[in-house]
Design a protein around this motif. Structure first.
Motif, PDB file in Angstrom:
ATOM      1  N   PHE A 106       0.812  -1.206   0.000  1.00  0.00           N
ATOM      2  CA  PHE A 106       0.000   0.000   0.000  1.00  0.00           C
ATOM      3  C   PHE A 106       0.848   1.260   0.000  1.00  0.00           C
ATOM      4  CE2 PHE A 106      -3.696  -2.578   1.482  1.00  0.00           C
ATOM      5  CZ  PHE A 106      -4.565  -2.190   0.470  1.00  0.00           C
ATOM      6  N   ILE A 107       1.993   1.240   0.672  1.00  0.00           N
ATOM      7  CA  ILE A 107       2.863   2.421   0.667  1.00  0.00           C
ATOM      8  C   ILE A 107       3.324   2.725  -0.753  1.00  0.00           C
ATOM      9  CG2 ILE A 107       5.123   3.278   1.373  1.00  0.00           C
ATOM     10  CD1 ILE A 107       4.680   1.870   4.057  1.00  0.00           C
ATOM     11  N   ALA A 108       3.817   1.697  -1.459  1.00  0.00           N
ATOM     12  CA  ALA A 108       4.251   1.902  -2.843  1.00  0.00           C
ATOM     13  C   ALA A 108       3.072   2.236  -3.746  1.00  0.00           C
ATOM     14  CB  ALA A 108       4.961   0.642  -3.348  1.00  0.00           C
ATOM     15  N   PHE A 109       1.970   1.538  -3.534  1.00  0.00           N
ATOM     16  CA  PHE A 109       0.751   1.728  -4.314  1.00  0.00           C
ATOM     17  C   PHE A 109       0.269   3.172  -4.211  1.00  0.00           C
ATOM     18  CE2 PHE A 109      -3.918   0.374  -4.855  1.00  0.00           C
ATOM     19  CZ  PHE A 109      -3.789   0.209  -6.224  1.00  0.00           C
ATOM     20  N   GLY A 110       0.406   3.760  -3.024  1.00  0.00           N
ATOM     21  CA  GLY A 110      -0.042   5.128  -2.824  1.00  0.00           C
ATOM     22  C   GLY A 110       0.931   6.167  -3.333  1.00  0.00           C
ATOM     23  N   ILE A 111       2.181   6.072  -2.922  1.00  0.00           N
ATOM     24  CA  ILE A 111       3.167   7.096  -3.266  1.00  0.00           C
ATOM     25  C   ILE A 111       3.385   7.190  -4.770  1.00  0.00           C
ATOM     26  CG2 ILE A 111       5.604   7.728  -3.076  1.00  0.00           C
ATOM     27  CD1 ILE A 111       5.558   6.644  -0.226  1.00  0.00           C
TER      28      ILE A 111
ATOM     29  N   SER B  78     -11.271   2.558   6.223  1.00  0.00           N
ATOM     30  CA  SER B  78     -12.076   1.619   7.009  1.00  0.00           C
ATOM     31  C   SER B  78     -12.054   0.226   6.376  1.00  0.00           C
ATOM     32  CB  SER B  78     -13.511   2.120   7.129  1.00  0.00           C
ATOM     33  OG  SER B  78     -14.214   2.005   5.903  1.00  0.00           O
ATOM     34  N   PHE B  79     -12.089   0.195   5.039  1.00  0.00           N
ATOM     35  CA  PHE B  79     -12.058  -1.105   4.362  1.00  0.00           C
ATOM     36  C   PHE B  79     -10.676  -1.732   4.456  1.00  0.00           C
ATOM     37  CE2 PHE B  79     -11.794  -3.802   0.496  1.00  0.00           C
ATOM     38  CZ  PHE B  79     -12.774  -4.715   0.846  1.00  0.00           C
ATOM     39  N   PHE B  80      -9.618  -0.920   4.391  1.00  0.00           N
ATOM     40  CA  PHE B  80      -8.269  -1.456   4.515  1.00  0.00           C
ATOM     41  C   PHE B  80      -8.004  -1.976   5.920  1.00  0.00           C
ATOM     42  CE2 PHE B  80      -6.664   1.464   0.882  1.00  0.00           C
ATOM     43  CZ  PHE B  80      -7.248   0.610  -0.039  1.00  0.00           C
ATOM     44  N   ALA B  81      -8.614  -1.323   6.912  1.00  0.00           N
ATOM     45  CA  ALA B  81      -8.516  -1.850   8.274  1.00  0.00           C
ATOM     46  C   ALA B  81      -9.117  -3.250   8.334  1.00  0.00           C
ATOM     47  CB  ALA B  81      -9.234  -0.916   9.250  1.00  0.00           C
ATOM     48  N   PHE B  82     -10.233  -3.427   7.658  1.00  0.00           N
ATOM     49  CA  PHE B  82     -10.856  -4.744   7.582  1.00  0.00           C
ATOM     50  C   PHE B  82      -9.951  -5.741   6.861  1.00  0.00           C
ATOM     51  CE2 PHE B  82     -13.494  -7.671   5.016  1.00  0.00           C
ATOM     52  CZ  PHE B  82     -14.098  -8.389   6.040  1.00  0.00           C
TER      53      PHE B  82
ATOM     54  N   THR C  57      -3.060   8.866  -4.153  1.00  0.00           N
ATOM     55  CA  THR C  57      -1.956   8.761  -3.197  1.00  0.00           C
ATOM     56  C   THR C  57      -2.416   9.068  -1.783  1.00  0.00           C
ATOM     57  OG1 THR C  57      -0.253   9.286  -4.823  1.00  0.00           O
ATOM     58  CG2 THR C  57       0.260   9.759  -2.534  1.00  0.00           C
ATOM     59  N   LEU C  58      -3.151  10.159  -1.622  1.00  0.00           N
ATOM     60  CA  LEU C  58      -3.630  10.521  -0.293  1.00  0.00           C
ATOM     61  C   LEU C  58      -4.529   9.433   0.284  1.00  0.00           C
ATOM     62  CD1 LEU C  58      -4.436  14.305  -0.922  1.00  0.00           C
ATOM     63  CD2 LEU C  58      -2.514  13.367   0.386  1.00  0.00           C
ATOM     64  N   GLN C  59      -5.386   8.871  -0.557  1.00  0.00           N
ATOM     65  CA  GLN C  59      -6.293   7.827  -0.077  1.00  0.00           C
ATOM     66  C   GLN C  59      -5.544   6.542   0.271  1.00  0.00           C
ATOM     67  OE1 GLN C  59      -9.188   7.702  -3.260  1.00  0.00           O
ATOM     68  NE2 GLN C  59     -10.405   9.348  -2.373  1.00  0.00           N
ATOM     69  N   MET C  60      -4.557   6.174  -0.537  1.00  0.00           N
ATOM     70  CA  MET C  60      -3.781   4.976  -0.237  1.00  0.00           C
ATOM     71  C   MET C  60      -2.928   5.156   1.017  1.00  0.00           C
ATOM     72  SD  MET C  60      -4.564   2.568  -2.256  1.00  0.00           S
ATOM     73  CE  MET C  60      -6.222   3.222  -2.433  1.00  0.00           C
ATOM     74  N   MET C  61      -2.430   6.376   1.235  1.00  0.00           N
ATOM     75  CA  MET C  61      -1.652   6.617   2.443  1.00  0.00           C
ATOM     76  C   MET C  61      -2.522   6.491   3.697  1.00  0.00           C
ATOM     77  SD  MET C  61       1.541   7.035   1.747  1.00  0.00           S
ATOM     78  CE  MET C  61       1.166   5.630   0.693  1.00  0.00           C
TER      79      MET C  61
ATOM     80  N   ALA D 158      -4.023   3.050   8.200  1.00  0.00           N
ATOM     81  CA  ALA D 158      -5.035   2.251   8.902  1.00  0.00           C
ATOM     82  C   ALA D 158      -4.551   0.815   9.090  1.00  0.00           C
ATOM     83  CB  ALA D 158      -6.350   2.266   8.116  1.00  0.00           C
ATOM     84  N   ILE D 159      -3.944   0.241   8.056  1.00  0.00           N
ATOM     85  CA  ILE D 159      -3.429  -1.126   8.165  1.00  0.00           C
ATOM     86  C   ILE D 159      -2.349  -1.209   9.244  1.00  0.00           C
ATOM     87  CG2 ILE D 159      -2.089  -2.909   6.971  1.00  0.00           C
ATOM     88  CD1 ILE D 159      -3.530  -2.113   4.411  1.00  0.00           C
TER      89      ILE D 159
END
Length: 398
Positions: A52-57, A225-229, A346-350, A355-356
């Motif tokens: 997710f870090i790479a996916f977002g940045i 919230s979904f990534f927390a899940f 990016t902001l949403q993935m971060m 959350a994860i």
């Protein structure tokens, strides 16, 4: 829906599924991987965090690249990198190698997250854009419904590496789709010059636009919230509630059903009531369902059916929030749609990665951590909406 819209929605939806498939398909394998590598649960969850870090940045770079070189070249680059990394994940000798290769996989997957949004903005705005975005979401929604089940079916006879080989095959199909079915939607004359100053100027405009930032962050806390899940669901469902990997896949798919169904009404509701009103009431519904879930858990009503039912309801409200906020955030930024989509992604993935990381660190093996995290996301979404809509959005010069 017009045939042209349907064709574009299917193409973009299938491309956008590559990233989610790389996440959802291997969720049933996470407990098995942790056991085979001989590492704690939290260590296997880092494979999600690194992705997710790479996916977002990296969306920050694909968006401007798509504005400079056209939409298709960055897609080719990202998917080829993703393909190589997927094969590497299947062959990873240690968990550390897997975490690193998942990072590389995230770099490649970022291309099919932000660029499809820009392609939609190239051709459509308003209700048509919302209708197309929700249909793309419909195709994407199939991923969490089917990917864990497909992963379980591959894992049973061939082991967890087969999951990554399956993702690699899907990537090859996506490359053929781009080559033969996806048109280039950004003409040469409309492309921005290859200048870092132009890219930073675009980012400056977007970061100063309170409406863009507000709508982006509302969608971002919904995604969080979904990534927390995602981060704890396989352990919670299999270890705490005793589900098998196949049962987990089915329960996971059920949670996606609410999002899948509600997203199809977003365009019609926006056409009738307006996008802002749809976001308003959907955010209220999401926050209330999350609060009820937390309250019942604190009162000792720890029931699997209640948990899944309220998660399904919350995801239904998110099915209205996410596509609508994506369209509203891009409406005023057509000339820099690629950059706007990449910054928003990016902001949403971060937010999702955060959350994860937080939920994984404090997870105690019970549902309380999960429902509390989702309730916090619901409250944040409501507060962000009130701050964003204190005054009407004004066109921002791009």
């Amino acid at each position: 829906m017009k045939p042209e819209l349907m064709k574009m929605a299917l193409i973009l939806g299938l491309l956008s599924c590559v990233g989610p498939f790389a996440i959802d398909m291997y969720l049933p394998a996470m407990p098995v991987m942790a056991e085979e590598y001989g590492v704690p649960t939290a260590m296997s969850q880092y494979t999600l965090v690194s992705f997710f870090i790479a996916f977002g940045i990296c969306q920050l770079f694909y968006g401007p690249a798509a504005d400079m070189f056209g939409r298709k070249p960055p897609l080719y680059f990202g998917l080829v990198l993703f393909l190589i990394a997927s094969v590497g994940c299947a062959l990873a000798p240690t968990i550390e190698w897997l975490i690193a290769l998942r990072f590389v996989q995230g770099i490649g997957a970022a291309s099919v997250m932000s660029i499809p949004r820009a392609i939609i903005r190239d051709r459509y705005t308003g209700t048509e854009a919302t209708r197309l975005m929700t249909t793309v979401m419909l195709v994407i929604s199939i991923s969490p419904m089917l990917a864990p089940l497909v992963g379980s079916l591959l894992m049973a006879p061939f082991g967890w590496p087969a999951v990554f080989y399956g993702v690699a095959l899907a990537t090859v199909a996506s490359l053929f789709l781009i080559r033969f079915a996806l048109p280039e939607t950004l003409s040469v004359s409309a492309r921005t010059p290859l200048e870092l100053s132009a890219m930073f100027d675009a980012f400056r405009v977007l970061l100063r636009d309170a409406y863009f930032m507000g709508m982006t962050l509302i969608g971002g806390v919904g995604m969080a919230s979904f990534f927390a899940f995602l981060s704890v669901s396989s352990f919670l469902y299999t270890d705490y509630y005793g589900l098998t990997s196949t049962q987990f896949s089915l329960a996971f798919a059920l949670n996606a059903l609410g999002f899948f169904t509600a997203s199809q009404f977003a365009a019609n509701l926006c056409e009738r009531f307006g996008g802002v009103a749809v976001v308003k009431w959907a955010v209220v519904g999401f926050a209330l369902s999350a609060a009820v879930n937390l309250l019942l858990n604190l009162l000792g009503m720890d029931d699997f059916a209640i948990l899944v039912g309220l998660l399904l309801l919350g995801n239904a409200f998110l099915g209205l929030v996410l596509p609508t906020t994506m369209v509203l955030s891009l409406d005023e930024h057509g000339p820099i749609a690629g950059t706007a989509a990449s910054l928003g992604g990016t902001l949403q993935m971060m937010l999702g990665a955060a959350a994860i990381g937080i939920v994984s660190a404090v997870f105690d093996g019970t549902p309380l951590t999960l429902v509390a995290a989702i309730a916090i996301c619901g409250v944040l979404a409501a507060v962000l909406f009130m701050l964003t809509l204190r005054r009407p959005a004004e066109p921002v010069p791009t």
